[in-house]
Design a protein around this motif. Structure first.
Motif, PDB file in Angstrom:
ATOM      1  N   SER A  46     -47.920 -83.884  -9.907  1.00  0.00           N
ATOM      2  CA  SER A  46     -49.046 -84.517 -10.587  1.00  0.00           C
ATOM      3  C   SER A  46     -48.738 -85.986 -10.883  1.00  0.00           C
ATOM      4  O   SER A  46     -47.590 -86.435 -10.762  1.00  0.00           O
ATOM      5  N   LYS A  66     -48.728 -87.365 -13.804  1.00  0.00           N
ATOM      6  CA  LYS A  66     -47.826 -87.400 -14.960  1.00  0.00           C
ATOM      7  C   LYS A  66     -46.379 -87.198 -14.534  1.00  0.00           C
ATOM      8  O   LYS A  66     -45.474 -87.916 -14.975  1.00  0.00           O
ATOM      9  N   ASP A  67     -46.169 -86.222 -13.656  1.00  0.00           N
ATOM     10  CA  ASP A  67     -44.803 -85.942 -13.196  1.00  0.00           C
ATOM     11  C   ASP A  67     -44.259 -87.082 -12.330  1.00  0.00           C
ATOM     12  O   ASP A  67     -43.065 -87.401 -12.375  1.00  0.00           O
ATOM     13  N   SER A 104     -43.188 -89.743 -14.539  1.00  0.00           N
ATOM     14  CA  SER A 104     -41.928 -89.324 -15.168  1.00  0.00           C
ATOM     15  C   SER A 104     -40.741 -89.553 -14.252  1.00  0.00           C
ATOM     16  O   SER A 104     -39.657 -89.918 -14.709  1.00  0.00           O
TER      17      SER A 104
END
Length: 435
Positions: free
Chosen positions: A8, A10-11, A14
């Motif tokens: 994703s 978000k990942d 990160s």
């Protein structure tokens, strides 16, 4: 609807943040302050802007050429299979080894200072840095899953502690007499400010790990650029805030004395020994996770380069069920970390990535039409990377000639070694044809 089998946004962000906020900021902040004095936030900003322009080139190339090889694939797309591209890819591999040495040196410095101050026990930092490389190598051989779990845990821990450090540090910082050190009269010359940013450029290099994950990112045309820009912008803001809190909390003399573990020292004025201990532990967790991730990433780059016949095919083989390159990287890291000082390691790492990133910007410029890139942005990124490299070289040749000579020697060997290897391959093929 989001594909659960994909990475994703978000990942992906990160991954970029985790790659950058590894051991770099803990290892080289004190060094940057020593060079730039009160202007160190400007140094981090300058380095961050170069990283952001390079992230633009990476985003365009990652969308056009999604590949686990990441930078290796981009270089081969830009220059084909040649001694030049092979030398550059070997530089990238060696730069991973240098980063591993930097992280382990930082781990050793924080661990040694923590034992000395909290337990009154003096233990040479080389014992710690050697031990953590050996332990991390065993973990990588044991299970890649464990490496991922360590990284996921460490990213949360280090971000929570660093953000808490920044929030607490800003509280009442203007009342601290050291806050005046941030005034322009305490800044070094513009050239020195840039040099300070370039020495710590290694603290930004981790965003390129997003390229290795590009094939698995959900909605790549949208999310890959967002992942690059989001992670780099966040880290620029975080680093500038950390620099302000550090210089605003400690006088320059104290920063110089504690250069190798300055973040822990910066926590003492407000939190005393407890703050020093918490930041030291955070630094050790962070650098430990960075060592694990860099060992894994470096072994993959090593394998990828060997697949393209730019390193001996022996590097594609397995040793105890893992890439042979993992063992070689661990051995070379032990040698470098135990024989070269922190500033020289940082200089070599920054120089290596400035050259690699400059080349990636050039490739994006060269293939602008194919990848949909803006030629002006990519050209500016290329110029800035190499201008920064020359400024770093000039500054370090005055204050750390050994460091810059070490960097040039290492990178020259990458190209000479590739030239010898390609000649060996050619002779081998010629003999085979004659038979």
């Amino acid at each position: 609807m989001e594909d659960k089998s994909k990475i994703s946004l978000k990942d992906a962000i990160s991954i970029g943040i985790g790659g950058m906020v590894g051991g770099g900021i803990f290892a080289v902040l004190g060094l940057s302050v020593t060079l730039a004095k009160g202007g160190v936030p400007i140094s981090f900003f300058v380095a961050g802007m170069i990283a952001l322009m390079t992230a633009y080139s990476y985003a365009k190339l990652s969308v056009a050429y999604p590949d686990e090889g990441g930078t290796v694939r981009f270089i081969n797309e830009g220059f084909g299979y040649s001694v030049f591209s092979g030398g550059l890819n070997n530089m990238l591999w060696v730069s991973y080894i240098i980063m591993l040495s930097l992280y382990s040196s930082a781990f050793g410095a924080y661990a040694s200072s923590l034992f000395q101050i909290t337990g009154n026990v003096v233990i040479d930092q080389h014992i710690f840095l050697s031990g953590i490389i050996i332990i991390s190598t065993f973990i990588n051989y044991y299970s890649i899953k464990v490496v991922g779990e360590v990284e996921a845990f460490a990213v949360i821990i280090k971000l929570v502690i660093l953000l808490a450090f920044v929030a607490a540090g800003f509280w009442g910082i203007t009342d601290n007499p050291n806050f005046q050190q941030l005034n322009p009269e305490n800044w070094e010359s513009p050239l020195q400010l840039i040099a300070g940013g370039m020495v710590i450029f290694v603290a930004y290099e981790g965003f390129e790990l997003i390229a290795n994950s590009a094939p698995d990112i959900d909605k790549p045309k949208i999310n890959i650029p967002r992942a690059y820009y989001g992670s780099v912008i966040f880290v620029i803001c975080l680093y500038i805030a950390i620099a302000i809190v550090t210089v605003g909390s400690l006088d320059f003399t104290s920063i110089g004395k504690a250069a190798e573990y300055v973040l822990a020292e910066a926590a003492k004025p407000k939190f005393g020994q407890v703050g020093f201990t918490i930041i030291s532990i955070a630094a050790m967790i962070s650098t430990f996770s960075a060592i694990n991730a860099t060992l894994l990433g470096g072994s993959r780059v090593n394998h990828e380069v060997a697949v393209y016949n730019e390193l001996p095919t022996e590097f594609t083989r397995s040793l105890w069920g893992k890439p042979f390159g993992l063992f070689i990287i661990a051995i070379l890291s032990l040698v470098i970390a135990n024989s070269i000082d922190l500033e020289s390691i940082s200089t070599s790492g920054s120089a290596g990535f400035l050259i690699i990133f400059g080349i990636v910007n050039y490739i994006a410029f060269k293939k602008a039409k194919d990848v949909g890139a803006n030629k002006v942005i990519t050209l500016i990124g290329f110029i800035c990377c190499f201008a920064a490299f020359f400024i770093l070289t000039i500054q370090q040749s005055k204050n750390n000639l050994e460091g810059i000579l070490t960097a040039f020697l290492i990178f020259t060997l990458c190209f000479v070694g590739e030239w010898l290897f390609q000649n060996h391959l050619k002779n081998k093929i010629d003999k085979s044809v004659k038979k």
